[in-house]
Write an enzyme that holds these catalytic residues in place. Structure first.
Site, PDB file in Angstrom:
ATOM      1  CG  ASN A 169     -39.189  15.403   6.615  1.00  0.00           C
ATOM      2  OD1 ASN A 169     -39.991  15.068   7.490  1.00  0.00           O
ATOM      3  ND2 ASN A 169     -38.176  14.564   5.894  1.00  0.00           N
ATOM      4  CB  CYS A 228     -41.136   9.873   7.699  1.00  0.00           C
ATOM      5  SG  CYS A 228     -39.606  10.731   8.322  1.00  0.00           S
ATOM      6  CG  HIS A 244     -42.851  11.529   4.538  1.00  0.00           C
ATOM      7  ND1 HIS A 244     -43.015  12.463   5.840  1.00  0.00           N
ATOM      8  CD2 HIS A 244     -41.330  11.311   4.518  1.00  0.00           C
ATOM      9  CE1 HIS A 244     -41.611  12.614   6.024  1.00  0.00           C
ATOM     10  NE2 HIS A 244     -40.713  12.027   5.639  1.00  0.00           N
TER      11      HIS A 244
END
Ligand code: UT7
Length: 337
Positions: free
Chosen positions: A285, A117, A255
């Site tokens: 996500n 990520c 994020h």
């Protein structure tokens, strides 16, 4: 002699998510969960999921083309392509080579970076170094993941969290000096907290791979704790390095791991939620995709305007984190781009 400093700025951005939308209600049929739980505990309402025949490059290429069009730059001018991803089309070649060929960036050097990520922000910082030294003038940085192919949709601890997508920016040197700070960090002692085990330790054929070794594993609570420990100091340090008070920063782009993490970080640092960019409700996500997708969507909608300061921060598997403060200088986006 490598010495010269060249100013660097983002001159274009783009994003792409697959057409297919999977809602929380759709997931209720696959795992023991509910729309109410997912919305309350994560903020996610839906995610975009790739078709069976799509691979990461199929998401990265349209994102890259949109970023080039926004920048008004042809692919042949690009000197460097970096793709930040943990879900490449293949273990080799690098997905960046596939992107290079597809868009016709024949002069570009290419490589992929694997930092989950954190992948986009880290690749963004790495690309800048080549431009600041004068080695290259124009770079295409892509962040994206296609985690749906590595997700166990009967595991309610991970199956509701991820979506697929990619975002891209074009970096250019010689114009405005728009990178205000960068930082990167890692704590490998937490390497077991988020994994996709398949690799040379768990080879693709064999008992361990067949019994779930190709699926994302996550110790969600511990990752949540890590995010709340590491992200606020990273934001404070990135602002300090940029010579800015937090109150002077216009947009905070974290994020998109969990809306509760974004809210808790904002609360801890006294940041108003209006300054936090949040699209996890619609995009979920997308790992290395979250930051560049949200950046492109916010720039293209006019939320991020010329002169605004944006603090981007990625965090995730590794454990890794990276942050960058930029001033937005790209031209407004028009639908024809
Ligand atoms: O992108 C990389 C970085 N990743 C992250 O930052 C993720 C960080 N972690 C998280 O976002 C959260 O830990 C999750 C969203 C993954 C989980 O939320 P949580 O609030 O930490 O839930 P939990 O695992 O502590 O579980 C709480 C309860 C449990 O039930 P009991 O034991 O209290 O009866 C779980 O079994 O919620 C249950 N639960 C669920 N219920 C319905 C866990 N997952 C689900 C689910 N649907 N999907």
């Amino acid at each position: 002699m490598v010495r010269t400093f060249h100013p660097v700025e983002i001159v274009g951005c783009g994003s792409y998510v697959p057409e297919k939308v999977v809602t929380n209600h759709d997931l209720e049929a696959l795992m023991n969960t509910s729309d109410t739980w997912i919305v309350e505990r994560t903020g996610i309402r839906q995610r975009h999921i790739a078709r069976d025949d799509q691979a990461l490059s199929d998401l990265a290429i349209p994102a890259a083309r949109q970023a080039l069009a926004h920048a008004g730059i042809s692919a042949s001018e690009i000197d460097l392509i970096i793709v930040g991803t943990s879900t490449p089309d293949m273990l080799m070649p690098a997905t960046s080579a596939l992107v290079q060929h597809a868009i016709g960036a024949t002069r570009a050097a290419v490589f992929d970076m694997e930092a989950a990520c954190t992948g986009f922000v880290q690749a963004f910082i790495v690309a800048q170094q080549f431009l600041m030294t004068g080695m290259y003038r124009k770079a295409l940085v892509i962040g994206g993941d296609l985690l749906s192919k590595f997700t166990n949709f009967s595991d309610r601890g991970t199956g509701m969290l991820f979506g697929d997508g990619a975002g891209a920016v074009v970096l250019s040197s010689g114009g405005q000096d728009a990178i205000l700070s960068n930082l990167m960090g890692a704590d490998g002692s937490g390497a077991d907290l988020i994994t996709i085990p398949i690799g040379s330790r768990v080879p693709p054929s064999g008992e361990r791979a067949d019994s779930g070794g190709h699926h994302v594993t996550m110790k969600g609570r511990e990752v949540y704790k890590f995010a709340l420990e590491r992200v606020p100091p990273a934001i404070q340090e990135a602002a300090r390095l940029a010579g800015l008070e937090l109150s002077e920063i216009d947009h905070f782009l974290m994020h998109q791991a969990n809306a509760r993490i974004i809210e808790a970080v904002a609360k801890r640092l006294g940041l108003p939620m209006e300054k936090m960019i949040v699209n996890i409700d619609m995009r979920a996500n997308t790992s290395a995709g979250t930051v560049p997708i949200a950046l492109a969507e916010s720039a293209h909608s006019g939320r991020i305007k010329a002169g605004d300061t944006v603090l981007m921060v990625g965090f995730g598997s590794g454990l890794t984190w990276a942050a960058s403060v930029i001033r937005w200088t790209a031209a407004p986006y028009s639908q024809e781009d």
